[in-house]
Write a protein that holds these residues in place. Sequence first.
Motif: not given
Lengths: 261, 245
Positions: A144-145, A147-150, A153, A157-158, A161
Motif C-alpha cells: 500500500a505504501h 503505491i503511494g497510500m498514506t 489510507q 482501505f487495506i 477491512p
Amino acid sequence: MAVDANSSFIQWVIYIVQNYWPLFLRGAEVTLIISLTGTIIGFAIGILIGIIRTIPIDSNTHILKRAVYKVVNVLLLIYIEVFRGTPMIVQAMVVFYGVAMIWGIHLTTFAAGIFIVSINTGAYMAEIVRGGIISIDKGQFEAAHAIGMTHSQTMAFIVLPQAIRNILPALSNEFVINIKDTSVLNVIGVTELFFQSKSAAGNNYRYFEVFLITCLVYLVMTFTVTRILRYWEKRLEGPDVYTIHGSQTVPEAEIKIVGKK
Amino acid sequence: MENIIEIRHLQKYFGENEVLKDINFSVNKGEVVCIIGSSGSGKSTLLRCLNLLEQPTSGEILYHGQNILEHDMSNAVYRAKMGMVFQQFNLFNNLSVLENCTVGQIKVLKRSAKEAKKTAMEYLELVGMSGFIDARPHQISGGQKQRVAIARALSMEPEALLFDEPTSALDPEMVGEVLKVMKSLAGSGLTMLVVTHEMAFARDVARRVVFMDGGVIAEEDTPEVIFNNPNNERTRIFLKRILDN
Ligand SMILES: Nc1ncnc2c1ncn2[C@@H]1O[C@H](COP(=O)(O)OP(=O)(O)OP(=O)(O)O)[C@@H](O)[C@H]1O
Ligand SMILES: [Mg+2]
C-alpha cells in the motif's frame, strides 16, 4: 391456574410463565438492547484505540508528536488495564455512584448500563483490534505504501477491512459474553432479565422455578445470537467461486471456476 | 540521456550493521538495470531505500535532480512514481484483482472509478489477467498473482518499476509466464530496476548489470562484460558459483 405451597414444581413453572411472561420478555429486551449497543459502541472504542496504538512512531517522527503519543498511549494502557483488571459489577457501582457524586450527573440506570458495558467491552476490544492489526502481513502495508497510500489510507482501505474480518469471531464472542454479563447490572437497578427474574422470584418465594426459566431465556438468546453471527461471518467470507470473463478475443467465454480455499 | 534517479553516497545502517556502504549509482529513462549478488549483499535494502520503504541513514536520492530526502515532495507522491513488485506479490487480500489495480489510482491519483477501471483493464490485458478481474488473490496461482501485482504497479503509471526477486517465490513452471511479461515491458521502454537470480534474464534483457557484494557495488557494466569477462574477482566467483548450480 391457582397455586399454593402444595403445588408441584411443574404447576409452579406453568403459573410463573403464564403470569410473568411479559416481565421476562421486557427483561430479555433490556438485556439484548444493552448488550448489543454496548458491544457496538465498545467495538468502535476498540477500533479507535487499536488504530491509535498502532500508529508507526520512529526516530523520524517529530519529537513533540512523539511526546503526545507517549502520553496518550500511557492513558490508554491505564484504561485498558483498569477495565480488564476489575469486575464489571464493581465498575458498575463505581461509575454509577461516582458520576452522580463527582459531577452531579444522575444517569438513568439504563444509560448507565449502556455506558458501563461499552467502556468495559472497549477495553477488551482495544487489545483484540490491536492484535488483529498487528497480525496483518507486513507486505500488505508495504504494498500500500509502495503505491503511494498514506498510513490512514492504508489502514482504512487495506488493513482494517482484513483485521476486522479476522476479529469478527472475537466480536461475536464478546456480544455473547455481554448478554450474560449484563446480569451484574442489577446491582444498580437496571431492569434487565436478572433483575426482573429476581422480582418475580421474590414475589412468590419461588427461586428455583423462576431462575430455571431465566436460565432458559438466556440460553435461547445466546444460542440464537451465536447462530446468526456465525451465519453472518460465513456470508462475509464471500463466494468461493468467481467468473472468468471473456477476453476481447472470445467475448462470450464465461467460465465458472471453483476457487481454492 | 535523462536520468530519473541518481543515488549519491547512500548509506544504510540497521542498528550497528552497515548494510549499504556509500552507494553511487543512477538509472536513466527507459533503461533496464539488473542487480545481482549473493544473499545479504544489500540488494533488497537498496531497492527499498529507493522507494523509501526504508529510510536511508545518509546520502542523497535525486529524483529528476531533486533530493527527495530533503522533501519538498511528500513520500507518498514520490512513492507513487516508483512502482514496486515484491517477491511475495503482496496483493491486497481484501480486494478483487480489479480492485487491486484501481484502489491506488482512485485514492492516490484521485482518478474517477471509471477512468481507473479503464486503465486497470488495459494493464490487466497486457499481463494476460483481464479475464480474472473478479477473482480474489487466494483464488489464483502464484504466477497469476505476480502478473496482477505487475498490472497493479503499472496502473499507477510510474516512472520506473522496481522488482525485488519477482520470480523467487514461484513454482518453477510459473517463472516463465512472469519473465515473459517482464521482457515485453522491457521492450516497451519502461524503466526497470530488477533484483534477480535469473541470470539468463539479466543477460538477455538488461542494458546494465550491477553486481553487489557486502553492501557495495563491486562492479557494474554491460551484461556482456559482467557475464563473459568480469573485471572484479568477486563477480567471477559469484557467477561461477551460481552458474555451476
Ligand atoms: N529490517 C532489518 N533489520 C535488520 N537487518 C536487516 C533488515 N533488513 C535487512 N537486514 C540485513 O541487511 C543485510 C542485507 O539484506 P538484504 O535483504 O538487503 O539482502 P539481499 O541482498 O536482498 O539478500 P537476498 O538475496 O537474501 O534477498 C542482511 O545482512 C540482512 O540481515
Ligand atoms: Mg532480498
